[in-house]
Enzyme design. Structure first.
Site, short mmCIF file in Angstrom:
data_model
loop_
_atom_site.label_atom_id
_atom_site.label_comp_id
_atom_site.label_asym_id
_atom_site.label_seq_id
_atom_site.Cartn_x
_atom_site.Cartn_y
_atom_site.Cartn_z
N LYS A 112 -4.70 -50.02 -60.48
CA LYS A 112 -3.40 -50.40 -60.40
C LYS A 112 -3.74 -51.80 -59.23
O LYS A 112 -2.88 -52.61 -59.78
CB LYS A 112 -2.89 -49.67 -60.09
CG LYS A 112 -2.15 -49.10 -61.38
CD LYS A 112 -0.99 -48.41 -61.71
CE LYS A 112 -0.79 -46.80 -63.19
NZ LYS A 112 0.13 -45.80 -62.64
N LYS A 197 -8.02 -44.73 -71.94
CA LYS A 197 -6.50 -43.58 -71.85
C LYS A 197 -5.39 -44.68 -72.23
O LYS A 197 -5.07 -45.75 -72.14
CB LYS A 197 -5.90 -43.55 -70.60
CG LYS A 197 -4.76 -42.65 -70.70
CD LYS A 197 -4.24 -42.62 -69.31
CE LYS A 197 -3.22 -43.00 -68.50
NZ LYS A 197 -2.71 -43.04 -67.28
N LYS A 200 1.00 -45.72 -71.30
CA LYS A 200 2.45 -46.21 -70.82
C LYS A 200 2.43 -47.73 -71.08
O LYS A 200 3.40 -48.67 -71.55
CB LYS A 200 3.99 -46.21 -69.86
CG LYS A 200 3.93 -44.48 -69.82
CD LYS A 200 4.56 -43.95 -69.46
CE LYS A 200 5.74 -42.75 -68.76
NZ LYS A 200 4.36 -42.23 -67.47
P1 TYM Z 1 2.97 -40.28 -66.07
O1 TYM Z 1 4.66 -40.22 -65.98
O2 TYM Z 1 1.58 -40.96 -66.16
O3 TYM Z 1 1.82 -38.65 -67.24
C1 TYM Z 1 2.62 -37.48 -67.26
C2 TYM Z 1 2.09 -37.01 -68.08
O4 TYM Z 1 1.74 -36.95 -69.82
C3 TYM Z 1 -0.17 -37.09 -69.05
N1 TYM Z 1 -0.66 -38.27 -69.98
C4 TYM Z 1 -1.67 -37.76 -70.87
N2 TYM Z 1 -1.79 -37.34 -71.34
C5 TYM Z 1 -2.78 -37.38 -71.90
N3 TYM Z 1 -3.50 -38.39 -72.94
C6 TYM Z 1 -2.75 -39.33 -72.40
N4 TYM Z 1 -3.11 -40.65 -72.47
C7 TYM Z 1 -1.69 -39.48 -71.29
N5 TYM Z 1 -0.84 -40.61 -70.86
C8 TYM Z 1 -0.67 -39.59 -69.43
C9 TYM Z 1 -0.97 -37.18 -67.77
O5 TYM Z 1 -1.77 -36.38 -67.49
C10 TYM Z 1 0.95 -36.18 -66.91
O6 TYM Z 1 0.57 -35.13 -67.14
N6 TYM Z 1 1.39 -39.21 -61.28
C11 TYM Z 1 2.00 -38.35 -62.71
C12 TYM Z 1 3.71 -37.90 -62.15
C13 TYM Z 1 3.77 -36.96 -61.56
C14 TYM Z 1 3.40 -35.82 -61.67
C15 TYM Z 1 3.67 -35.55 -60.16
C16 TYM Z 1 3.07 -35.08 -62.52
C17 TYM Z 1 4.15 -37.34 -59.86
N7 TYM Z 1 4.92 -36.55 -59.34
C18 TYM Z 1 3.88 -33.85 -59.68
C19 TYM Z 1 2.76 -33.30 -62.10
C20 TYM Z 1 3.21 -33.00 -60.71
C21 TYM Z 1 1.70 -40.05 -63.32
O7 TYM Z 1 2.06 -40.82 -63.35
O8 TYM Z 1 2.32 -39.19 -64.96
#
Ligand code: TYM
Length: 332
Positions: A112, A197, A200
């Protein structure tokens, strides 16, 4: 009782990757077997260029979708990160535990950060420190398990390292958590670019299935998915990543096995049709329930407010203990 914490970042509309990698498991399994907290991690949406009104809108939408997908506020705690000060409060102590080098090694920071520089935007300092805030999210709630997709593995590893280091230096304070991943579809790939991947904020939405896409849009996106020039349906992530991605999505939707599903499909066309049908059926109830809940924003707000109160009460003593352990004078 096992404690579970996980979150979704409101940087864009939620995708099929978010659903298969994380949200669906929270609904179907995690909330039933543990003390579970699920969070719209809105502070994390401020690490890149953002529009305040959009973050607000997406935060509300993410919370509504979490409930629409089936998180039950009687069974688990659903809340918004910025409503609970303990997360940011603990993050600072963990910044004093982490090193600059380990944060610079984070893959998401590298990717990023490069993208922001290429776009001529400054790289926000919070993009570097973001994994520390994520560690604070998890450790403030004493989570044993963190159900996430594969892309979050490195961040959960960092969280473990920080918990262990803090405990060694200042005495036993934090539970050392572990990541849990779904058996299939832990990394759903972009339908147009199966080397990346499904995320979003990918530039073009053509390869991304959003949870709120209409059935026709979902069908179109899946029917146009990039496969390869071969004909035989084989489950091989290396040589046939587009086909493997479809097989994994289909397997995740139907509870099947990608290898076995490859054997029953004679053509890419039939695989795409079955996958499109399965995804449309999987998402239909979520979209319908979302439309109902979106009419009643008062209900969602009530859930979030009660959730924040519970989360605050649960996190406060743990974060206070960390403040004391690290050497800060207790306040009154
Ligand atoms: P985020 O918002 O990008 O994604 C949320 C959850 O969705 C999963 N995910 C995916 N799984 C499979 N295939 C994909 N293409 C895909 N895209 C997203 C992510 O692995 C995630 O589980 N840093 C984290 C948010 C966060 C968080 C936390 C998660 C902040 N604090 C504490 C767990 C615990 C994030 O950016 O997720």
């Amino acid at each position: 009782m096992t404690r579970i914490f996980s979150g979704l970042k409101p940087t864009g509309h939620l995708t099929l990757g978010n659903y298969l990698g994380a949200l669906r498991r929270w609904v179907e399994v995690d909330q039933h077997r543990a003390e579970a907290l699920f969070c719209v991690v809105d502070l994390h949406a401020l690490t890149v260029e953002h529009d305040p009104a959009r973050v607000r809108r997406l935060s509300r939408q993410a919370a509504t979708l979490m409930l629409a997908a089936g998180l039950d506020p009687e069974r688990c705690t659903v809340f918004v990160q910025s409503h609970v000060d303990e997360h940011a409060r603990l993050s600072y102590l963990l910044e004093c535990t982490a090193t600059d080098g380990e944060l610079r090694r984070m893959i998401q920071y590298k990717e990023k950060g490069t993208r922001a520089r290429e776009a001529g935007e400054g790289v926000r300092l919070s993009l570097l420190t973001y994994p520390v805030l994520m560690a604070a999210d998890i450790l403030a709630h004493g989570a044993d398990e963190v159900p996430v997709g594969e892309d979050q593995t490195q961040h959960v590893e960092l969280t473990r390292d920080l918990a262990v280091r803090f405990n060694q230096r200042y005495g036993q304070t934090f539970t050392v958590p572990r990541a849990t991943r779904p058996q299939v579809a832990a990394r759903v790939m972009d339908l147009q670019d199966p080397g990346s991947k499904m995320g979003k904020s990918h530039e073009s939405g053509a390869g991304i299935v959003y949870l709120l896409d209409e059935a026709d849009q979902v069908r179109k996106k899946i029917m146009r998915a990039v496969t390869d020039s071969g004909r035989e349906v084989r489950y091989d992530r290396e040589s046939s990543p587009g086909v493997a991605n479809l097989l994994e999505i289909l397997a995740a939707c139907t509870g099947g096995n990608p290898g076995e599903l490859a054997a029953v499909h004679q053509s890419y066309g039939s695989l795409k049709r079955d996958t499109a049908d399965a995804v449309v059926e999987l998402l239909r109830p979520v979209r319908e329930r979302h439309a109902e809940l979106a009419k009643d924003s008062g209900y969602v707000e009530e859930v979030l407010s009660a959730g924040a109160e519970r989360a605050r009460a649960a996190a406060r003593p743990r974060v206070d203990a960390a403040y004391a352990a690290i050497g800060l004078l207790p306040g009154r």
